[in-house]
Design an enzyme around this catalytic site. Structure first.
Site, PDB file in Angstrom:
ATOM      1  N   CYS A   9       0.755  -1.205  -0.002  1.00 53.67           N
ATOM      2  CA  CYS A   9       0.189  -0.118   0.043  1.00 53.67           C
ATOM      3  C   CYS A   9       1.045   1.230  -0.104  1.00 53.67           C
ATOM      4  O   CYS A   9       1.902   1.257   0.748  1.00 53.67           O
ATOM      5  CB  CYS A   9      -0.935  -0.031   1.293  1.00 53.67           C
TER       6      CYS A   9
ATOM      7  N   HIS B 219      -9.032  -3.477  -2.294  1.00 55.35           N
ATOM      8  CA  HIS B 219      -8.133  -2.555  -1.448  1.00 55.35           C
ATOM      9  C   HIS B 219      -8.846  -1.036  -1.604  1.00 55.35           C
ATOM     10  O   HIS B 219      -8.680  -0.549  -0.376  1.00 55.35           O
ATOM     11  CB  HIS B 219      -6.850  -2.729  -2.035  1.00 55.35           C
ATOM     12  N   GLU B 220      -9.022  -0.613  -2.573  1.00 52.65           N
ATOM     13  CA  GLU B 220      -9.545   0.705  -2.619  1.00 52.65           C
ATOM     14  C   GLU B 220     -10.905   1.127  -2.009  1.00 52.65           C
ATOM     15  O   GLU B 220     -10.905   2.070  -1.241  1.00 52.65           O
ATOM     16  CB  GLU B 220      -9.480   1.264  -4.138  1.00 52.65           C
TER      17      GLU B 220
ATOM     18  N   HIS C 165      -9.922   1.262   1.737  1.00 51.55           N
ATOM     19  CA  HIS C 165      -9.588   2.570   1.995  1.00 51.55           C
ATOM     20  C   HIS C 165     -10.784   3.649   2.198  1.00 51.55           C
ATOM     21  O   HIS C 165     -10.699   4.560   3.275  1.00 51.55           O
ATOM     22  CB  HIS C 165      -8.653   3.309   1.066  1.00 51.55           C
TER      23      HIS C 165
END
Length: 161
Positions: free
Chosen positions: A89, A131-132, A135
């Site tokens: 990351c 993953h995004e 976030h």
């Protein structure tokens, strides 16, 4: 419009869920430009708005020579098959750990004109999408690590400080 500084672990913006984008204005258009410029560099697969200090639901990606963005993304489908490769990351620089993710993912959101956008993929693209969105929900990939690996990662982060 410029390449923006990446916020790193410890910055509270990374742990704060992002707000939906309700109006596309100059600020949002500028955000998209910055996300696209900032992700367009070697070794960068994806970038969420909060990683550049903006608490809005938007991210960009740079996978297999394709660069794009999506506003207000939501995961609508994940495969039952999983991948277990190393993940890193930009907000946790220099550290890579095995992270279990769905092998396939599909995200639905919108573009700057309010049209529906569907982004889907397998392997690296699927990992990026998950993953995004994590976030944007205020999570880091570290939160998905097995307990013993997470402890090791947190020690490594403390040692870097």
């Amino acid at each position: 419009m410029a390449m923006r500084e990446i916020r790193t672990v410890g910055d509270p913006v990374l742990r704060t869920p992002c707000d939906p984008i309700t109006t596309v204005d100059d600020r949002v258009r500028s955000l998209v430009t910055d996300l696209l410029e900032t992700v367009d560099h070697e070794g960068r697969a994806g970038l969420a708005a909060n990683q550049i200090g903006v608490g809005l639901r938007a991210f960009s990606w740079n996978i297999d020579d394709e660069i794009g963005y999506v506003l207000n993304p939501r995961i609508v489908e994940l495969s039952e098959d999983y991948q277990d490769g190393d993940e890193g990351c930009l907000s946790v620089p220099g550290l890579w750990y095995p992270t279990k993710r769905a092998w396939y993912a599909r995200v639905v959101g919108e573009d700057l004109d309010g049209h529906e956008v569907v982004v889907e993929g397998t392997e690296l693209m699927a990992r990026c999408l998950q993953h995004e969105v994590d976030h944007l929900d205020g999570y880091l990939y570290l939160d998905r690590l097995e307990r013993s690996v997470r402890k090791k990662a947190m020690r490594a982060i403390r040692d870097q400080l």
